[in-house]
Scaffold this active site. Sequence first.
Site: not given
Ligand SMILES: N[C@@H](CCC(=O)N[C@@H](CS)C(=O)NCC(=O)O)C(=O)O
Length: 254
Positions: A25, A27-29, A101
């Site tokens: 799943f 929900y962010g990047s 992650e």
């Molecule tokens: N686990 C969340 C958040 C994951 C997330 O945003 N992680 C960041 C920090 S480790 C990331 O991978 N960023 C990559 C980027 O910003 O390009 C998701 O499912 O998307």
Amino acid sequence: MDHMAEPAILDDQVSENETKNLLVFAYGSLCWKPGFTFNKAVLGRVKGYKRMFWQGNTTHRGTEEKPGRVATLIEDSEAEVYGVAYSVQGETALSYLSQRECEQGGYISKFTDFHSSSGQTLTVLLYIATPKNPLWLGDANVEEIAHQITDCQGPSGHNVEYLIRLANFTRKFFPHHYDHHLYSLEEKVLAIIEINKLNLEKLMGFGEGCIAFRRKTDSRESSPETIRRRNEERVETFEHTARVPGKKLRCLNI
Ligand SMILES: N[C@@H](CCC(=O)N[C@@H](CS)C(=O)NCC(=O)O)C(=O)O
């Protein structure tokens, strides 16, 4: 406009056979830059959490000196978080996610129920940052978080890009769900950019590694009118970004 690979198809549901595969799943990047190949992507939500920009980040959207803020999930029995579940096979995606992650981001993985937009209830693996991790920043008011996001960037790009691409994704695919925290942050960040005459297109970067989604119903052969509308929609989806020279997308070759 971003350089995008052909849009990935958003399916309506996961078939019986595919439920044997691991579902991750996002929900962010991971919604707009998964970085791994997947068999299927399905829209939906997880219940009992809210999405908050309470996790610090020094490896993608910030530095040790100026950590950025990225999304995590906070338990809230009244809330639900909308995103996308990816069906993946084999170890490649998992080892990539563990590195991106957990090692780089301070997240841990856990299983929970996912409710697809078509009504399926499936088990998904998700990555969540808890207050115990060393990058944890926790609660702050929208103003403070917005200034931090506007002021931070890291090896993967600006923190503004992270916020805006996530807001664009949720607005496009979940137009009936208002994520107050996400959209308040977006509004505040765009106001700060305006007041300080910052260049939003520059902050949004070239979209390298990003994917665009298209609903399955939209993917059938289309009339010239639908193709025109589709291209217009793609511009709208990534309206904040500059035109970039053709580039091979790196991160989908894991
Ligand atoms: N686990 C969340 C958040 C994951 C997330 O945003 N992680 C960041 C920090 S480790 C990331 O991978 N960023 C990559 C980027 O910003 O390009 C998701 O499912 O998307």
